[in-house]
Motif scaffolding. Structure first.
Motif, PDB file in Angstrom:
ATOM      1  N   ALA A 132     -22.921  24.387  32.653  1.00 38.10           N
ATOM      2  CA  ALA A 132     -22.190  23.630  31.635  1.00 38.10           C
ATOM      3  C   ALA A 132     -21.143  22.733  32.275  1.00 38.10           C
ATOM      4  O   ALA A 132     -20.665  22.977  33.385  1.00 38.10           O
ATOM      5  CB  ALA A 132     -21.524  24.590  30.643  1.00 38.10           C
ATOM      6  N   ARG A 133     -20.797  21.697  31.528  1.00 39.31           N
ATOM      7  CA  ARG A 133     -19.676  20.830  31.903  1.00 39.31           C
ATOM      8  C   ARG A 133     -18.649  20.904  30.778  1.00 39.31           C
ATOM      9  O   ARG A 133     -18.998  21.018  29.592  1.00 39.31           O
ATOM     10  CB  ARG A 133     -20.137  19.389  32.096  1.00 39.31           C
ATOM     11  CG  ARG A 133     -20.549  18.744  30.803  1.00 39.31           C
ATOM     12  CD  ARG A 133     -20.850  17.268  30.900  1.00 39.31           C
ATOM     13  NE  ARG A 133     -20.867  16.708  29.562  1.00 39.31           N
ATOM     14  CZ  ARG A 133     -21.642  15.707  29.179  1.00 39.31           C
ATOM     15  NH1 ARG A 133     -22.480  15.144  30.036  1.00 39.31           N
ATOM     16  NH2 ARG A 133     -21.572  15.255  27.945  1.00 39.31           N
ATOM     17  N   HIS A 148     -11.087  21.192  27.298  1.00 39.39           N
ATOM     18  CA  HIS A 148     -11.283  20.926  25.879  1.00 39.39           C
ATOM     19  C   HIS A 148     -12.775  20.949  25.555  1.00 39.39           C
ATOM     20  O   HIS A 148     -13.605  20.682  26.418  1.00 39.39           O
ATOM     21  CB  HIS A 148     -10.726  19.552  25.498  1.00 39.39           C
ATOM     22  CG  HIS A 148      -9.272  19.379  25.787  1.00 39.39           C
ATOM     23  ND1 HIS A 148      -8.288  19.671  24.859  1.00 39.39           N
ATOM     24  CD2 HIS A 148      -8.628  18.943  26.904  1.00 39.39           C
ATOM     25  CE1 HIS A 148      -7.100  19.423  25.391  1.00 39.39           C
ATOM     26  NE2 HIS A 148      -7.276  18.981  26.630  1.00 39.39           N
ATOM     27  N   LYS A 149     -13.082  21.227  24.297  1.00 41.63           N
ATOM     28  CA  LYS A 149     -14.468  21.094  23.839  1.00 41.63           C
ATOM     29  C   LYS A 149     -14.820  19.617  23.687  1.00 41.63           C
ATOM     30  O   LYS A 149     -15.918  19.172  24.053  1.00 41.63           O
ATOM     31  CB  LYS A 149     -14.666  21.851  22.528  1.00 41.63           C
ATOM     32  CG  LYS A 149     -16.118  22.116  22.190  1.00 41.63           C
ATOM     33  CD  LYS A 149     -16.250  23.214  21.152  1.00 41.63           C
ATOM     34  CE  LYS A 149     -17.709  23.615  20.989  1.00 41.63           C
ATOM     35  NZ  LYS A 149     -17.862  24.769  20.082  1.00 41.63           N
ATOM     36  N   ALA A 164     -20.917  20.250  27.201  1.00 37.37           N
ATOM     37  CA  ALA A 164     -22.369  20.334  27.016  1.00 37.37           C
ATOM     38  C   ALA A 164     -22.933  21.289  28.057  1.00 37.37           C
ATOM     39  O   ALA A 164     -22.314  21.544  29.092  1.00 37.37           O
ATOM     40  CB  ALA A 164     -23.020  18.952  27.148  1.00 37.37           C
ATOM     41  N   GLN A 165     -24.130  21.799  27.772  1.00 36.31           N
ATOM     42  CA  GLN A 165     -24.754  22.760  28.683  1.00 36.31           C
ATOM     43  C   GLN A 165     -26.256  22.549  28.724  1.00 36.31           C
ATOM     44  O   GLN A 165     -26.853  21.973  27.803  1.00 36.31           O
ATOM     45  CB  GLN A 165     -24.444  24.183  28.229  1.00 36.31           C
ATOM     46  CG  GLN A 165     -24.994  24.538  26.857  1.00 36.31           C
ATOM     47  CD  GLN A 165     -24.265  25.704  26.240  1.00 36.31           C
ATOM     48  OE1 GLN A 165     -23.276  25.532  25.533  1.00 36.31           O
ATOM     49  NE2 GLN A 165     -24.764  26.903  26.518  1.00 36.31           N
ATOM     50  N   GLY A 238     -24.024  18.489  22.575  1.00 35.42           N
ATOM     51  CA  GLY A 238     -23.754  19.769  23.223  1.00 35.42           C
ATOM     52  C   GLY A 238     -24.833  20.242  24.170  1.00 35.42           C
ATOM     53  O   GLY A 238     -24.717  21.326  24.732  1.00 35.42           O
ATOM     54  N   GLU A 239     -25.885  19.443  24.381  1.00 36.28           N
ATOM     55  CA  GLU A 239     -26.993  19.871  25.237  1.00 36.28           C
ATOM     56  C   GLU A 239     -27.250  18.866  26.357  1.00 36.28           C
ATOM     57  O   GLU A 239     -27.118  17.652  26.176  1.00 36.28           O
ATOM     58  CB  GLU A 239     -28.275  20.056  24.419  1.00 36.28           C
ATOM     59  CG  GLU A 239     -28.287  21.289  23.554  1.00 36.28           C
ATOM     60  CD  GLU A 239     -29.675  21.602  23.014  1.00 36.28           C
ATOM     61  OE1 GLU A 239     -30.534  20.701  23.013  1.00 36.28           O
ATOM     62  OE2 GLU A 239     -29.900  22.749  22.593  1.00 36.28           O
ATOM     63  N   LEU A 240     -27.646  19.409  27.505  1.00 34.81           N
ATOM     64  CA  LEU A 240     -28.049  18.611  28.652  1.00 34.81           C
ATOM     65  C   LEU A 240     -29.505  18.909  28.987  1.00 34.81           C
ATOM     66  O   LEU A 240     -30.029  19.976  28.654  1.00 34.81           O
ATOM     67  CB  LEU A 240     -27.182  18.956  29.876  1.00 34.81           C
ATOM     68  CG  LEU A 240     -25.675  18.791  29.743  1.00 34.81           C
ATOM     69  CD1 LEU A 240     -24.983  19.395  30.966  1.00 34.81           C
ATOM     70  CD2 LEU A 240     -25.298  17.325  29.590  1.00 34.81           C
ATOM     71  N   ARG A 241     -30.138  17.983  29.660  1.00 35.27           N
ATOM     72  CA  ARG A 241     -31.463  18.218  30.209  1.00 35.27           C
ATOM     73  C   ARG A 241     -31.475  17.709  31.645  1.00 35.27           C
ATOM     74  O   ARG A 241     -30.564  16.983  32.076  1.00 35.27           O
ATOM     75  CB  ARG A 241     -32.533  17.503  29.389  1.00 35.27           C
ATOM     76  CG  ARG A 241     -32.455  15.987  29.467  1.00 35.27           C
ATOM     77  CD  ARG A 241     -33.572  15.344  28.674  1.00 35.27           C
ATOM     78  NE  ARG A 241     -33.495  13.880  28.737  1.00 35.27           N
ATOM     79  CZ  ARG A 241     -34.285  13.072  28.041  1.00 35.27           C
ATOM     80  NH1 ARG A 241     -35.200  13.582  27.223  1.00 35.27           N
ATOM     81  NH2 ARG A 241     -34.149  11.765  28.153  1.00 35.27           N
ATOM     82  N   LEU A 242     -32.491  18.099  32.392  1.00 34.35           N
ATOM     83  CA  LEU A 242     -32.624  17.632  33.767  1.00 34.35           C
ATOM     84  C   LEU A 242     -33.110  16.189  33.777  1.00 34.35           C
ATOM     85  O   LEU A 242     -34.142  15.870  33.180  1.00 34.35           O
ATOM     86  CB  LEU A 242     -33.597  18.525  34.542  1.00 34.35           C
ATOM     87  CG  LEU A 242     -33.180  19.989  34.703  1.00 34.35           C
ATOM     88  CD1 LEU A 242     -34.256  20.752  35.467  1.00 34.35           C
ATOM     89  CD2 LEU A 242     -31.832  20.109  35.415  1.00 34.35           C
ATOM     90  N   GLY A 243     -32.372  15.330  34.461  1.00 41.22           N
ATOM     91  CA  GLY A 243     -32.764  13.937  34.578  1.00 41.22           C
ATOM     92  C   GLY A 243     -33.711  13.721  35.752  1.00 41.22           C
ATOM     93  O   GLY A 243     -33.896  14.594  36.610  1.00 41.22           O
TER      94      GLY A 243
END
Length: 369
Positions: A132-133, A148-149, A164-165, A238-243
């Protein structure tokens, strides 16, 4: 090698987790931002912030619950096994070990038959699969960095920073593990517990251009340690994916093999175009702990394989049998590296809620690329 001693002081009301374990006994990563030293403990679900209070002291302990900033896949009381932190571009990145665990024998509490049965039990821990970041912004009044969120971007008017995670599931996996399942080197080790030379992330460095470098304590393959290079990108709120990654054998990550003489990776730090690597025993072994410099490691056009002769061994970190295992590094300046320790020896705990850390002088400056 001679070192300076730093004193880290924790708030007694915040220093113990729900099981009564003390934060100071399991420090696993450290990052310096301004006057703030960020720490995490592999037995907790919180991030700890200290502030410089003297030439060699940090205190004024503040604590952030990760469950208030990101969505944990499991109960908030279940450990995340936090093993890495990195800072870049107004974000603090955090990562869990992503490992599975085998129960220990515990000879002091069970019969031999029960001990043997315990050793057969392998468990997943979904919270360990956290990547997460978190927005990291300085408070102009206090001078402290805060998490912070969401937060206004400090330099880009009208833009927001958002926590996001990487997409994860309650089954104990996420997109990174799903992709690695098919990897010819790493895939087979995902079913092996960390203490058995299985997959185990213990280091993280964040590059200003959005790439992350993940250091693996295991597997160590025929003496070769592994760093994974990925580029997370925004996917949904709130979501990440692999670039996409160019030049690697896989479109979503690169693999870098380093000959650390059989050691695994315990931490990574970035300086200029170089990567500092804290190397130590894989599994649950005692052995040498050393710091290496990988010149221009930040920019490898392809998957890479670096022999020992091309890695600079800067220093060995003293330790005691089963104690004082260096696990976290924080750059205090261009020439000074602070070390924090897991399973600290009694001499590191002169007073309650206090721990002593060591800072070592680095031999020269970073590469300029």
């Amino acid at each position: 090698m001679a070192s300076k001693v730093y004193t880290l002081r924790f708030n007694p009301k915040l220093s113990r987790n729900a099981e009564g374990d003390d934060v100071r006994d399991g420090l696993s990563a450290a990052v310096l931002t301004g006057e703030n030293l960020w720490l995490c403990c592999d037995e907790s679900t919180t991030l700890e912030r200290l502030r410089r209070t003297g030439p060699r002291t940090f205190g004024k302990h503040c604590q952030y619950a990760l469950a208030d900033l990101v969505s944990l896949p499991d109960k908030v009381t279940e450990e995340i096994d936090l093993e890495g932190m990195g800072e870049a571009e107004n974000y603090l990145w955090v990562i869990g070990s992503h490992s599975i665990k085998r129960r220990n024998a515990k000879p002091e509490t069970a019969t031999i038959a029960k001990q043997i049965k315990r050793l057969a039990k392998v468990e997943t821990a979904p919270n360990r699969c956290l990547l997460a970041r978190i927005p990291l912004v300085i408070n102009a009044e206090s001078g402290d960095y805060e998490l912070h969120k969401t937060a206004p971007h400090p330099t880009a008017e009208g833009q927001k920073l958002r926590a996001a995670q990487l997409r994860s599931r309650k089954t104990g996996t996420n997109e990174l593990l799903d992709v690695l399942t098919r990897d010819e080197h790493i895939g087979p080790t995902l079913r092996v517990p960390a203490k058995d030379n299985g997959f185990d992330i213990e280091g993280l460095a964040a590059s200003p251009d959005g790439r992350l470098f993940l250091g693996l304590r295991g597997p160590v393959l025929h003496g070769w340690a592994i760093i994974l290079e990925i580029r997370p990108e925004d996917y949904a709120k709130g979501e990440l994916r692999l670039g996409q990654m160019e030049g690697g054998g896989h479109p979503l990550y690169k693999k870098h093999f380093l000959d650390l003489r059989g050691m695994g990776i315990r931490e990574i730090r970035q300086q200029g175009t170089d990567l500092f690597i804290l190397a130590g025993p894989t599994m649950d072994l005692d052995g040498t702990i050393a710091v290496y410099r990988w010149r221009n490691g930040l920019f490898q056009a392809h998957d890479s394989l670096t022999p020992a002769e091309q890695l600079e061994r800067l220093l060995d970190v003293p330790h005691l049998p089963h104690l004082d295992r260096a696990e976290g590094m924080a750059l205090l300046s261009e020439r000074e590296m602070l070390m924090v320790f897991d399973k600290p020896a009694p001499a590191r705990k002169p007073r309650p809620h206090t721990i002593l850390a060591n800072a070592y002088t680095l031999p020269d400056g970073p590469s300029k690329g």
